[in-house]
Design a protein around this motif. Structure first.
Motif, PDB file in Angstrom:
ATOM      1  N   MET A 217       1.249  -1.440   0.022  1.00  0.00           N
ATOM      2  CA  MET A 217      -0.193  -0.723  -0.060  1.00  0.00           C
ATOM      3  C   MET A 217       0.332   1.251   0.248  1.00  0.00           C
ATOM      4  SD  MET A 217      -2.477  -1.317   3.261  1.00  0.00           S
ATOM      5  CE  MET A 217      -3.724  -2.609   2.655  1.00  0.00           C
ATOM      6  N   ASN A 218       0.562   1.824  -0.955  1.00  0.00           N
ATOM      7  CA  ASN A 218       1.231   3.738  -0.991  1.00  0.00           C
ATOM      8  C   ASN A 218       0.713   4.135  -0.760  1.00  0.00           C
ATOM      9  OD1 ASN A 218       2.896   6.259  -2.569  1.00  0.00           O
ATOM     10  ND2 ASN A 218       4.241   4.851  -3.271  1.00  0.00           N
ATOM     11  N   LEU A 219       1.789   5.239   0.515  1.00  0.00           N
ATOM     12  CA  LEU A 219       1.080   6.579   1.308  1.00  0.00           C
ATOM     13  C   LEU A 219       0.906   7.596   0.081  1.00  0.00           C
ATOM     14  CD1 LEU A 219       1.264   5.823   4.532  1.00  0.00           C
ATOM     15  CD2 LEU A 219       3.345   6.904   4.560  1.00  0.00           C
TER      16      LEU A 219
ATOM     17  N   TYR B 294       6.291  13.317  -1.810  1.00  0.00           N
ATOM     18  CA  TYR B 294       7.106  13.068  -0.823  1.00  0.00           C
ATOM     19  C   TYR B 294       6.523  11.978  -0.158  1.00  0.00           C
ATOM     20  CZ  TYR B 294       8.292  12.710   4.141  1.00  0.00           C
ATOM     21  OH  TYR B 294       8.751  12.384   5.318  1.00  0.00           O
ATOM     22  N   TYR B 295       5.056  11.266  -0.552  1.00  0.00           N
ATOM     23  CA  TYR B 295       4.575  11.096   0.312  1.00  0.00           C
ATOM     24  C   TYR B 295       4.509   9.823  -0.472  1.00  0.00           C
ATOM     25  CZ  TYR B 295       1.707  13.828   3.361  1.00  0.00           C
ATOM     26  OH  TYR B 295       2.105  14.664   4.339  1.00  0.00           O
TER      27      TYR B 295
ATOM     28  N   GLU C 212       9.679  19.619   3.103  1.00  0.00           N
ATOM     29  CA  GLU C 212      10.417  19.158   1.673  1.00  0.00           C
ATOM     30  C   GLU C 212       9.420  20.093   0.666  1.00  0.00           C
ATOM     31  OE1 GLU C 212      11.472  16.133  -0.189  1.00  0.00           O
ATOM     32  OE2 GLU C 212      12.327  15.303   2.213  1.00  0.00           O
ATOM     33  N   TYR C 213       8.182  20.757   1.144  1.00  0.00           N
ATOM     34  CA  TYR C 213       7.088  21.593   0.352  1.00  0.00           C
ATOM     35  C   TYR C 213       7.752  23.051   0.590  1.00  0.00           C
ATOM     36  CZ  TYR C 213       3.036  23.746  -0.880  1.00  0.00           C
ATOM     37  OH  TYR C 213       1.467  24.707  -1.861  1.00  0.00           O
ATOM     38  N   ARG C 214       8.013  23.408   1.683  1.00  0.00           N
ATOM     39  CA  ARG C 214       8.978  24.862   1.961  1.00  0.00           C
ATOM     40  C   ARG C 214      10.040  24.839   0.925  1.00  0.00           C
ATOM     41  NH1 ARG C 214       5.575  27.828   5.196  1.00  0.00           N
ATOM     42  NH2 ARG C 214       4.095  27.016   5.956  1.00  0.00           N
ATOM     43  N   ALA C 215      10.603  23.853   0.597  1.00  0.00           N
ATOM     44  CA  ALA C 215      11.727  23.633   0.363  1.00  0.00           C
ATOM     45  C   ALA C 215      11.638  23.691  -0.831  1.00  0.00           C
ATOM     46  CB  ALA C 215      12.826  22.647   0.735  1.00  0.00           C
TER      47      ALA C 215
END
Lengths: 156, 156
Positions: A71-73, A128-129, B124-127
Protein backbone atom coordinates in the motif's frame (compact mmCIF):
# COMPACT_ATOMS: atom_id res chain seq x y z
CA UNK A 1 -9.19 17.40 4.92
CA UNK A 2 -6.00 15.87 6.33
CA UNK A 3 -8.07 14.03 8.97
CA UNK A 4 -9.48 11.71 6.27
CA UNK A 5 -5.96 10.55 5.49
CA UNK A 6 -5.25 9.91 9.19
CA UNK A 7 -8.48 7.95 9.55
CA UNK A 8 -7.67 5.80 6.50
CA UNK A 9 -4.14 5.10 7.71
CA UNK A 10 -5.26 4.35 11.28
CA UNK A 11 -8.01 2.01 10.04
CA UNK A 12 -5.60 0.08 7.83
CA UNK A 13 -3.13 -0.33 10.71
CA UNK A 14 -5.92 -1.55 12.99
CA UNK A 15 -7.13 -4.09 10.43
CA UNK A 16 -3.55 -5.25 9.89
CA UNK A 17 -3.10 -5.72 13.65
CA UNK A 18 -6.25 -7.86 13.83
CA UNK A 19 -5.70 -10.10 10.81
CA UNK A 20 -7.38 -12.43 9.97
CA UNK A 21 -10.39 -11.21 11.97
CA UNK A 22 -13.33 -9.48 10.37
CA UNK A 23 -13.65 -6.03 11.97
CA UNK A 24 -16.90 -4.06 12.09
CA UNK A 25 -17.03 -0.35 11.41
CA UNK A 26 -18.48 0.03 14.92
CA UNK A 27 -15.38 -1.51 16.48
CA UNK A 28 -13.14 0.73 14.36
CA UNK A 29 -15.15 3.82 15.28
CA UNK A 30 -14.78 2.99 18.99
CA UNK A 31 -11.06 2.40 18.70
CA UNK A 32 -10.47 5.63 16.71
CA UNK A 33 -12.91 7.66 18.85
CA UNK A 34 -14.75 8.79 15.77
CA UNK A 35 -18.26 8.99 14.44
CA UNK A 36 -19.24 5.64 12.81
CA UNK A 37 -20.66 7.50 9.79
CA UNK A 38 -17.28 9.12 9.08
CA UNK A 39 -15.52 5.77 9.46
CA UNK A 40 -18.01 4.08 7.11
CA UNK A 41 -17.51 6.78 4.44
CA UNK A 42 -13.77 6.28 4.45
CA UNK A 43 -13.98 2.46 4.65
CA UNK A 44 -16.31 2.61 1.66
CA UNK A 45 -13.67 4.52 -0.35
CA UNK A 46 -10.95 2.04 0.66
CA UNK A 47 -13.27 -0.85 -0.18
CA UNK A 48 -14.02 0.53 -3.65
CA UNK A 49 -10.30 0.84 -4.33
CA UNK A 50 -9.63 -2.76 -3.30
CA UNK A 51 -7.73 -2.14 -0.08
CA UNK A 52 -10.38 -4.03 1.90
CA UNK A 53 -12.62 -7.01 1.41
CA UNK A 54 -15.85 -7.40 3.31
CA UNK A 55 -19.36 -6.15 3.46
CA UNK A 56 -20.53 -2.60 4.10
CA UNK A 57 -23.24 -1.82 6.61
CA UNK A 58 -24.21 -2.15 10.24
CA UNK A 59 -23.48 -5.88 10.50
CA UNK A 60 -20.69 -5.86 7.97
CA UNK A 61 -17.03 -6.38 8.60
CA UNK A 62 -13.75 -5.76 6.87
CA UNK A 63 -10.43 -7.50 6.34
CA UNK A 64 -7.30 -6.36 4.58
CA UNK A 65 -6.74 -7.57 1.07
CA UNK A 66 -3.08 -6.59 0.65
CA UNK A 67 0.07 -6.47 2.73
CA UNK A 68 1.01 -3.10 4.24
CA UNK A 69 4.14 -3.07 2.04
CA UNK A 70 1.89 -3.15 -1.05
CA UNK A 71 0.00 0.00 0.00
CA UNK A 72 1.64 3.20 -1.20
CA UNK A 73 1.25 6.15 1.18
CA UNK A 74 1.01 8.64 -1.70
CA UNK A 75 -1.83 6.66 -3.29
CA UNK A 76 -3.69 6.83 0.03
CA UNK A 77 -2.99 10.57 0.30
CA UNK A 78 -4.29 11.25 -3.23
CA UNK A 79 -7.36 9.11 -2.54
CA UNK A 80 -8.35 10.81 0.71
CA UNK A 81 -7.09 14.36 -0.02
CA UNK A 82 -7.64 15.08 -3.73
CA UNK A 83 -5.60 17.90 -5.28
CA UNK A 84 -7.10 21.41 -5.24
CA UNK A 85 -9.00 21.93 -8.49
CA UNK A 86 -8.83 25.71 -8.50
CA UNK A 87 -6.53 28.11 -6.69
CA UNK A 88 -8.71 31.08 -7.67
CA UNK A 89 -9.65 31.95 -4.09
CA UNK A 90 -5.98 32.00 -3.07
CA UNK A 91 -4.89 34.33 -5.84
CA UNK A 92 -5.27 38.08 -6.29
CA UNK A 93 -6.61 39.20 -9.61
CA UNK A 94 -8.87 41.49 -11.55
CA UNK A 95 -12.62 41.20 -11.09
CA UNK A 96 -14.62 39.32 -13.68
CA UNK A 97 -16.24 42.50 -14.94
CA UNK A 98 -13.00 44.28 -15.74
CA UNK A 99 -11.99 44.28 -19.36
CA UNK A 100 -8.48 43.24 -20.24
CA UNK A 101 -7.68 46.76 -21.46
CA UNK A 102 -8.01 47.99 -17.87
CA UNK A 103 -5.49 45.52 -16.52
CA UNK A 104 -1.77 45.77 -16.07
CA UNK A 105 0.41 42.97 -17.43
CA UNK A 106 0.93 41.76 -13.87
CA UNK A 107 -2.76 41.64 -12.93
CA UNK A 108 -3.60 39.93 -16.22
CA UNK A 109 -0.98 37.22 -15.82
CA UNK A 110 -0.43 36.60 -12.13
CA UNK A 111 -3.24 34.07 -11.83
CA UNK A 112 -1.74 31.70 -14.40
CA UNK A 113 1.76 32.06 -12.91
CA UNK A 114 0.68 31.42 -9.30
CA UNK A 115 -1.57 28.53 -10.37
CA UNK A 116 1.44 26.89 -12.04
CA UNK A 117 3.62 27.55 -8.99
CA UNK A 118 1.07 26.14 -6.50
CA UNK A 119 0.28 23.18 -8.76
CA UNK A 120 3.90 22.08 -9.19
CA UNK A 121 4.59 22.63 -5.47
CA UNK A 122 1.59 20.41 -4.63
CA UNK A 123 2.80 17.69 -7.03
CA UNK A 124 6.21 17.73 -5.31
CA UNK A 125 4.46 17.56 -1.92
CA UNK A 126 2.55 14.48 -3.01
CA UNK A 127 5.71 12.91 -4.44
CA UNK A 128 7.12 12.94 -0.91
CA UNK A 129 4.31 10.65 0.31
CA UNK A 130 4.68 8.41 -2.74
CA UNK A 131 8.16 7.40 -1.55
CA UNK A 132 6.66 5.39 1.33
CA UNK A 133 4.37 2.46 2.00
CA UNK A 134 2.15 1.64 4.96
CA UNK A 135 4.93 -0.72 6.11
CA UNK A 136 7.23 2.31 6.56
CA UNK A 137 4.54 4.01 8.62
CA UNK A 138 4.18 0.93 10.82
CA UNK A 139 7.96 0.92 11.31
CA UNK A 140 7.85 4.51 12.57
CA UNK A 141 4.99 3.67 14.94
CA UNK A 142 7.03 0.83 16.44
CA UNK A 143 10.22 2.91 16.60
CA UNK A 144 9.72 6.66 16.19
CA UNK A 145 12.25 8.52 14.13
CA UNK A 146 12.16 6.75 10.75
CA UNK A 147 10.83 9.77 8.81
CA UNK A 148 13.01 12.28 10.67
CA UNK A 149 16.13 10.13 10.25
CA UNK A 150 15.48 9.73 6.54
CA UNK A 151 15.22 13.51 6.14
CA UNK A 152 18.49 13.99 8.08
CA UNK A 153 20.23 11.38 5.88
CA UNK A 154 19.15 13.18 2.70
CA UNK A 155 20.33 16.55 4.04
CA UNK A 156 23.79 15.33 5.02
CA UNK B 1 -3.81 31.62 4.29
CA UNK B 2 -2.39 31.22 0.78
CA UNK B 3 -4.04 34.50 -0.28
CA UNK B 4 -1.61 36.42 1.97
CA UNK B 5 1.30 35.02 -0.04
CA UNK B 6 -0.35 36.04 -3.32
CA UNK B 7 -1.02 39.55 -2.01
CA UNK B 8 2.61 39.95 -0.88
CA UNK B 9 3.95 38.71 -4.22
CA UNK B 10 1.55 40.86 -6.26
CA UNK B 11 2.39 43.95 -4.18
CA UNK B 12 6.13 43.45 -4.63
CA UNK B 13 5.70 43.05 -8.40
CA UNK B 14 3.60 46.22 -8.56
CA UNK B 15 6.16 48.23 -6.56
CA UNK B 16 8.93 46.87 -8.80
CA UNK B 17 7.01 47.93 -11.90
CA UNK B 18 6.60 51.47 -10.55
CA UNK B 19 10.15 52.11 -9.30
CA UNK B 20 11.24 54.64 -8.20
CA UNK B 21 7.76 56.01 -7.39
CA UNK B 22 6.36 55.98 -3.88
CA UNK B 23 3.13 53.95 -3.95
CA UNK B 24 0.31 54.38 -1.46
CA UNK B 25 -1.50 51.41 0.08
CA UNK B 26 -4.70 52.87 -1.41
CA UNK B 27 -3.28 52.62 -4.94
CA UNK B 28 -2.13 49.06 -4.29
CA UNK B 29 -5.52 48.10 -2.86
CA UNK B 30 -7.25 49.47 -5.97
CA UNK B 31 -4.91 47.65 -8.32
CA UNK B 32 -5.23 44.34 -6.46
CA UNK B 33 -9.01 44.74 -5.93
CA UNK B 34 -8.57 44.16 -2.22
CA UNK B 35 -9.55 45.75 1.06
CA UNK B 36 -6.99 48.47 2.01
CA UNK B 37 -6.82 47.08 5.58
CA UNK B 38 -5.67 43.68 4.32
CA UNK B 39 -3.09 45.32 2.05
CA UNK B 40 -1.80 47.46 4.92
CA UNK B 41 -1.41 44.44 7.21
CA UNK B 42 0.70 42.63 4.65
CA UNK B 43 2.70 45.74 3.69
CA UNK B 44 3.42 46.23 7.39
CA UNK B 45 4.89 42.69 7.59
CA UNK B 46 7.00 43.26 4.47
CA UNK B 47 8.11 46.64 5.85
CA UNK B 48 9.18 45.12 9.19
CA UNK B 49 11.25 42.52 7.33
CA UNK B 50 13.02 45.17 5.26
CA UNK B 51 11.50 44.39 1.87
CA UNK B 52 10.05 47.90 1.67
CA UNK B 53 11.02 51.38 2.71
CA UNK B 54 8.46 54.06 3.36
CA UNK B 55 5.90 55.20 5.84
CA UNK B 56 2.85 53.33 7.05
CA UNK B 57 -0.56 54.96 7.18
CA UNK B 58 -3.19 56.72 5.11
CA UNK B 59 -0.80 59.21 3.48
CA UNK B 60 2.20 56.91 3.53
CA UNK B 61 3.85 55.33 0.59
CA UNK B 62 6.21 52.49 -0.16
CA UNK B 63 9.19 51.73 -2.37
CA UNK B 64 11.18 48.57 -2.85
CA UNK B 65 14.44 48.28 -0.97
CA UNK B 66 15.91 45.26 -2.79
CA UNK B 67 16.04 43.87 -6.30
CA UNK B 68 13.55 41.09 -7.13
CA UNK B 69 16.47 38.67 -7.55
CA UNK B 70 17.40 39.26 -3.90
CA UNK B 71 13.96 38.22 -2.63
CA UNK B 72 13.65 34.50 -2.01
CA UNK B 73 10.19 33.08 -2.72
CA UNK B 74 10.46 30.57 0.15
CA UNK B 75 11.26 33.35 2.63
CA UNK B 76 8.11 35.16 1.48
CA UNK B 77 6.09 31.94 1.78
CA UNK B 78 7.33 31.28 5.34
CA UNK B 79 6.65 34.91 6.28
CA UNK B 80 3.07 35.00 5.01
CA UNK B 81 2.08 31.35 5.64
CA UNK B 82 3.81 30.19 8.84
CA UNK B 83 4.14 26.41 9.36
CA UNK B 84 1.33 24.62 11.18
CA UNK B 85 2.20 24.51 14.89
CA UNK B 86 0.06 21.51 15.76
CA UNK B 87 -1.40 18.78 13.57
CA UNK B 88 -3.60 17.54 16.44
CA UNK B 89 -6.87 18.35 14.67
CA UNK B 90 -5.77 16.38 11.60
CA UNK B 91 -4.82 13.24 13.48
CA UNK B 92 -6.93 10.49 15.01
CA UNK B 93 -6.08 9.62 18.55
CA UNK B 94 -7.28 8.67 21.99
CA UNK B 95 -9.30 11.17 23.97
CA UNK B 96 -7.57 13.17 26.68
CA UNK B 97 -9.43 11.32 29.42
CA UNK B 98 -8.33 7.85 28.36
CA UNK B 99 -5.47 6.38 30.37
CA UNK B 100 -2.55 4.94 28.44
CA UNK B 101 -3.40 1.45 29.73
CA UNK B 102 -6.60 1.55 27.66
CA UNK B 103 -4.78 2.31 24.42
CA UNK B 104 -3.40 0.04 21.77
CA UNK B 105 0.18 0.56 20.62
CA UNK B 106 -1.17 2.08 17.41
CA UNK B 107 -3.50 4.57 19.09
CA UNK B 108 -0.79 5.56 21.55
CA UNK B 109 1.83 6.19 18.88
CA UNK B 110 0.07 7.27 15.69
CA UNK B 111 -0.01 10.95 16.66
CA UNK B 112 3.78 11.24 16.94
CA UNK B 113 4.31 9.28 13.70
CA UNK B 114 1.83 11.32 11.63
CA UNK B 115 3.12 14.59 13.12
CA UNK B 116 6.64 13.67 11.96
CA UNK B 117 5.34 12.66 8.52
CA UNK B 118 3.31 15.86 8.02
CA UNK B 119 6.14 18.04 9.40
CA UNK B 120 8.82 16.63 7.09
CA UNK B 121 6.43 16.76 4.10
CA UNK B 122 5.73 20.44 4.88
CA UNK B 123 9.46 21.20 5.12
CA UNK B 124 10.00 19.61 1.70
CA UNK B 125 7.05 21.61 0.34
CA UNK B 126 8.62 24.85 1.58
CA UNK B 127 12.02 23.82 0.18
CA UNK B 128 10.39 23.87 -3.27
CA UNK B 129 9.60 27.60 -2.94
CA UNK B 130 13.06 28.33 -1.55
CA UNK B 131 14.58 27.36 -4.91
CA UNK B 132 13.17 30.51 -6.53
CA UNK B 133 13.35 34.28 -6.27
CA UNK B 134 10.84 36.97 -7.18
CA UNK B 135 12.84 37.45 -10.40
CA UNK B 136 11.89 33.87 -11.43
CA UNK B 137 8.25 34.68 -10.75
CA UNK B 138 8.47 37.82 -12.89
CA UNK B 139 10.01 35.73 -15.66
CA UNK B 140 7.02 33.36 -15.60
CA UNK B 141 4.59 36.29 -15.67
CA UNK B 142 6.30 37.65 -18.78
CA UNK B 143 6.54 34.22 -20.45
CA UNK B 144 4.34 31.55 -18.88
CA UNK B 145 5.81 28.10 -18.54
CA UNK B 146 8.98 28.66 -16.50
CA UNK B 147 7.80 26.61 -13.48
CA UNK B 148 6.20 23.89 -15.59
CA UNK B 149 9.26 23.60 -17.83
CA UNK B 150 11.56 23.35 -14.85
CA UNK B 151 9.47 20.49 -13.44
CA UNK B 152 9.54 18.72 -16.81
CA UNK B 153 13.33 19.13 -17.01
CA UNK B 154 13.79 17.58 -13.56
CA UNK B 155 11.54 14.63 -14.43
CA UNK B 156 13.31 13.79 -17.68
Amino acid sequence: MKLDFSVAVHSLLYLDEHRPNKISSRELAQSLHLNPVMIRNILSILHKQGYLVGTVGKNGGYQLEQSLAAMNLGDLYDLTIPPTLSYARFITGPSQTETSADQSAIAANISETLTDLFTVADREYRAYYHQFTMADLKRDIQHHGYFLQREADLDS
